[in-house]
Each structure stands twice: as structure tokens, then as C-alpha cells.
Design an enzyme around this catalytic site. Structure first.
Site, PDB file in Angstrom:
ATOM      1  N   HIS A  21       0.842  -1.203   0.000  1.00 28.01           N
ATOM      2  CA  HIS A  21       0.000   0.000   0.000  1.00 28.01           C
ATOM      3  C   HIS A  21       0.881   1.258   0.000  1.00 28.01           C
ATOM      4  O   HIS A  21       0.539   2.271   0.621  1.00 28.01           O
ATOM      5  CB  HIS A  21      -0.967   0.011   1.193  1.00 28.01           C
TER       6      HIS A  21
ATOM      7  N   SER B 200      -5.531  -9.645 -12.654  1.00 30.59           N
ATOM      8  CA  SER B 200      -6.124  -8.603 -13.504  1.00 30.59           C
ATOM      9  C   SER B 200      -5.040  -7.753 -14.159  1.00 30.59           C
ATOM     10  O   SER B 200      -5.119  -7.464 -15.361  1.00 30.59           O
ATOM     11  CB  SER B 200      -7.116  -7.739 -12.729  1.00 30.59           C
TER      12      SER B 200
ATOM     13  N   ASP C  54       2.704   2.030  -3.088  1.00 33.55           N
ATOM     14  CA  ASP C  54       2.889   2.535  -4.470  1.00 33.55           C
ATOM     15  C   ASP C  54       2.089   3.824  -4.700  1.00 33.55           C
ATOM     16  O   ASP C  54       2.621   4.805  -5.211  1.00 33.55           O
ATOM     17  CB  ASP C  54       2.587   1.462  -5.536  1.00 33.55           C
TER      18      ASP C  54
ATOM     19  N   ASP D 209       1.517  -3.394  -9.607  1.00 32.42           N
ATOM     20  CA  ASP D 209       1.186  -4.698 -10.205  1.00 32.42           C
ATOM     21  C   ASP D 209       1.466  -4.711 -11.701  1.00 32.42           C
ATOM     22  O   ASP D 209       2.059  -5.650 -12.233  1.00 32.42           O
ATOM     23  CB  ASP D 209      -0.296  -5.029  -9.972  1.00 32.42           C
TER      24      ASP D 209
ATOM     25  N   GLY E   1      -4.641 -12.276  -4.706  1.00 31.26           N
ATOM     26  CA  GLY E   1      -3.723 -11.154  -4.482  1.00 31.26           C
ATOM     27  C   GLY E   1      -2.453 -11.273  -5.305  1.00 31.26           C
ATOM     28  O   GLY E   1      -1.430 -10.681  -4.977  1.00 31.26           O
ATOM     29  N   LEU E   2      -2.510 -12.039  -6.396  1.00 30.31           N
ATOM     30  CA  LEU E   2      -1.314 -12.199  -7.244  1.00 30.31           C
ATOM     31  C   LEU E   2      -1.445 -11.411  -8.544  1.00 30.31           C
ATOM     32  O   LEU E   2      -0.665 -11.589  -9.474  1.00 30.31           O
ATOM     33  CB  LEU E   2      -1.064 -13.685  -7.538  1.00 30.31           C
TER      34      LEU E   2
HETATM   35  C1  GLA Z   1      -3.074  -3.952  -5.044  1.00 27.70           C
HETATM   36  C2  GLA Z   1      -2.882  -2.773  -5.987  1.00 27.70           C
HETATM   37  C3  GLA Z   1      -1.436  -2.293  -5.981  1.00 27.70           C
HETATM   38  C4  GLA Z   1      -0.929  -2.068  -4.564  1.00 27.70           C
HETATM   39  C5  GLA Z   1      -1.263  -3.255  -3.675  1.00 27.70           C
HETATM   40  C6  GLA Z   1      -0.944  -2.988  -2.225  1.00 27.70           C
HETATM   41  O1  GLA Z   1      -2.384  -5.074  -5.508  1.00 27.70           O
HETATM   42  O2  GLA Z   1      -3.255  -3.112  -7.294  1.00 27.70           O
HETATM   43  O3  GLA Z   1      -1.311  -1.127  -6.758  1.00 27.70           O
HETATM   44  O4  GLA Z   1      -1.422  -0.864  -4.041  1.00 27.70           O
HETATM   45  O5  GLA Z   1      -2.627  -3.625  -3.744  1.00 27.70           O
HETATM   46  O6  GLA Z   1       0.404  -2.799  -2.056  1.00 27.70           O
END
Ligand code: GLA
Length: 389
Positions: A36, A127, A38, A171, A123-124
Site C-alpha cells: 500500500h 487482472s 505505491d 502490479d 492477491g497475485l
Molecule cells: C493492489 C494494488 C497495488 C498495490 C497493492 C498494495 O495489488 O493493485 O497497486 O497498491 O494492492 O500494495
């Protein structure tokens, strides 16, 4: 590389569209530290992984978009001129097309078949992988010559405008720019980046998937962004020299923000995490692995108690990790409210440890925890150079 998946989409594509496609791959990502951060202008430390989205694409004679998802066994069609955000997987591809249109770039109709082995909702960043695969494929197919960093930004914007998640850039950057064997130290303010070899000696990066994704994930994500923005603008009003969170100190937030308020807690986490990433990179490059692992646990603590994006399932797995002597560190990874815990575990103990934790997890939550041992691979690329018929 999943040759079996490539074969499958090639076959499906030929069946549906009677021509030979071009094939592209774009990976999921992990993030070692800097969560969290970026969208708060700090540094992050992500890497592209082996699990990826594969797409087969080819041109059409008309101005239609024809998509087919092999995983969902579902097709979708729309005229380029009429595209709009959709529910579900097509929106990530359409979002990218929309960005091309907004940049004044003309493309023709195209066909696309999609498959992947990035677990969805874990969470990988499945998308981001689909967005990056799509923009990279269209760039090649229509010979658009777009700079890779511009493609990264387009993919991110597609997520904002078509998926409704105000994500940061990590991401898409990791998926597009990843390099085998390296993590990326990315400055999310300037977008300068450096590849760092990830040498973990007898340790490995392991993901433990809670197999849950709470529905709060995207709404709370957008709320966190707003809370941080609110905090930062209050701080800036009081301390006009401040530009980003990098200039903010604990003393400043204590002066300006109501102690213990939500906004105070969010900002406290952000400035602590920004400092922690610096520290962690230093430790990593000096091979101080145990101290690096300790930082991961601290990040989790911050995400759970100050940023409040964890959940009981993630907290439980991290707590179990702490009991193990062969784990350097662990924390929730990605946006939160489910998905994976990333842990650094001694290689020859991985099986036993993950079994023990998996069993404890099942006893409490009645859910089978999944385990992935990650390999760090290259970012988005074309797979087969053959031309279309
Ligand atoms: C998601 C968002 C990223 C980043 C993470 C948390 O994956 O797409 O941009 O903010 O959460 O670090």
C-alpha cells in the site's frame, strides 16, 4: 512456461477463428515489502512470477472485438466504438482498448482467447496480468510502438476506469517489467527502477493462500487511498514544504492529525512502511536475512493494526508462521482482505511447515490452505513469433 496452456488456447483459437494466432504471456506478481505504498509515493519491491495469463490474438477484418475465456468457458463480443465497462473478465481487455482510444490510437477489430494459471482473487494480480498481456499484444498486433512504461500506465488506467479500483502502479509494472531471478526496486514517485538479484541461499519465497477474498477488498482499497490523501493534504496545509509522504515525519502527523484517528493510523503506517522498505533493501543487499524477515513481520503488524486491511485468516497464518524457527518472516501480501501470506521459509522445511500450518488453518476456518512455491520469471512477452495466416 505452461506449454499445455499455450497449446490449449492455440487450438481453441483455431477452432473459433480458423486462423493461427500470436501468443503472449504476462505474469502475476509477488511483492516482498512496501505494501500500500505505491500510491503513496514510496518504494516497492515486487517481482514477476511463473504463474501467468496467456492470450492468443489475431486481427479481424471488421471493427469487432471477439473475446473468449477458456477458464470461464465464456465468450464476449462488442464493437470497438461501443465499448464500455463490463462485469467480470472482459472489462480488463476493454479497459486497455479504451486507453488506446483515449490516446488517439486507432486499432482494428481483433479476436482473443485467454487462459491462465494465476489464481483469481489470491492477491497475485491476475487482472494486471490480463491488462498487460492485452496492451502488449495489441501493441504488437497493430505495430503501435508504444513505450513499455506507457503501456504500464495504460494498464493501470484501465484498472481505474474499467474495473473501478484506484490501484497504484506496482502490479502492472511488475507484470510488464519483471526479470527472471530479480526483484524490482521501484520508486513509485519517479518510476525509476533497479533490478536486485534475489539471493535467498537456502530459503525460498512461499505463498500461503487463505482461499478467501472478502467483498470489502476493492471498496476499502479506494477508501484507504482517500484517507491517505486526506491526511497528506492536512499535513501539507500545515507544512507547505511537504510534497509527498516521503517528506512526512511522525512529529508532523502528531502535530496535525487527531491522535488515534483513522487518518492518523493510515498515515503512521505509510511513513513507517516507507522507512521500513529502505531498511529492508539495505538488509537484503547485506545478506542480513533474519533482520529482513523481522521487517516483514512488522509490515504485517502495521497492515493489520494501523492500515486495517488484514483479516482473521491472514492474521492467523502469520501468527502460525511466527511459531516456526525456519521462517525468516511473513506477512499478508497485496491489497488485503484475503489472498496470500508471503513467507520466506528454509527450503527443506517448506513441506513440513506448510502442512502443519495448513492443518491448523483447516481446524479453525474449515478451509484448505493452498501453497505455491514461487519462481521469479520474466515480465510480459510474445511467445511465438509466427505471423498470422
Ligand atoms: C493492489 C494494488 C497495488 C498495490 C497493492 C498494495 O495489488 O493493485 O497497486 O497498491 O494492492 O500494495
Amino acid at each position: 512456461m505452461r506449454k499445455d496452456l499455450i497449446k490449449k488456447i492455440e487450438k481453441k483459437y483455431s477452432e473459433l477463428f480458423k486462423t493461427k494466432p500470436l501468443i503472449f504471456r504476462s505474469p502475476g506478481r509477488i511483492n516482498l515489502i512496501g505494501e500500500h505504498i505505491d500510491y503513496n509515493n514510496g518504494f516497492v519491491l515486487p517481482a514477476a512470477i511463473e504463474m501467468a495469463i496467456y492470450i492468443a490474438v489475431g486481427k479481424r477484418e471488421d471493427l469487432d472485438i471477439h473475446l473468449y475465456s477458456e477458464d470461464y468457458q465464456e465468450g464476449f463480443q462488442m464493437l470497438i466504438d461501443l465499448i464500455s465497462p463490463q462485469k467480470g473478465w472482459p472489462t480488463y481487455v476493454l479497459g486497455v482498448v479504451d486507453q488506446l482510444k483515449k490516446a488517439g490510437i486507432q486499432i482494428g477489430g481483433f479476436n482473443m482467447v485467454i487462459i491462465g494459471d494465476v489464481p483469481i482473487g489470491a492477491g497475485l494480480s491476475s487482472s494486471a496480468a490480463l491488462e498487460c498481456a492485452s496492451v502488449f499484444a495489441l501493441n504488437t498486433l497493430f505495430d503501435l510502438r508504444i513505450d513499455p512504461i506507457v503501456m504500464v500506465k495504460m494498464a493501470q488506467k484501465a484498472e481505474h476506469e474499467y474495473a473501478g479500483v484506484q490501484c497504484g502502479i506496482m502490479d502492472q509494472f511488475a507484470s510488464m517489467m519483471g526479470k527472471e531471478g530479480y526483484v524490482i526496486k521501484l520508486d513509485c514517485d519517479s518510476l525509476e527502477y533497479k533490478y536486485f538479484p534475489l539471493k535467498l541461499n537456502n530459503f525460498q519465497v512461499v505463498l500461503m493462500d487463505t482461499q478467501v477474498k472478502h467483498s470489502l477488498a476493492s471498496s476499502e482499497y479506494n477508501i484507504r487511498r482517500l484517507e491517505c490523501g486526506e491526511g497528506l493534504s492536512k499535513i501539507k496545509n500545515y507544512f507547505p514544504a511537504v510534497q509527498t509522504f516521503r517528506d512526512v515525519t511522525i512529529e508532523m502527523i502528531e502535530t496535525v492529525l487527531l491522535y488515534g484517528s483513522k487518518v492518523y493510523k493510515r498515515c503512521k503506517y505509510v511513513i513507517e512502511e516507507i522507512a521500513r522498505v529502505e531498511d529492508a533493501c539495505e538488509l537484503l543487499s547485506n545478506n542480513k536475512m533474519w533482520a529482513f524477515g523481522a521487517d516483514l513481520y512488522l509490515t504485517h503488524e502495521g497492515l493489520s493494526t494501523l492500515y486495517e486491511v488484514s483479516c482473521p485468516e491472514l492474521d492467523f497464518i502469520v501468527k502460525e508462521c511466527k511459531k516456526e524457527d525456519s521462517i525468516l518472516g511473513a506477512r499478508m501480501m497485496g491489497g488485503g482482505f484475503g489472498g496470500c501470506v508471503i513467507a520466506i521459509i528454509e527450503s527443506n522445511k517448506i513441506e513440513k511447515i506448510t502442512q502443519t500450518i495448513g492443518q491448523a488453518y483447516f481446524e479453525v476456518f474449515g478451509i484448505e490452505m493452498k501453497v505455491y512455491i514461487t519462481k521469479i520469471k520474466n515480465g510480459t512477452s510474445g511467445i511465438i513469433e509466427n505471423k498470422q495466416n
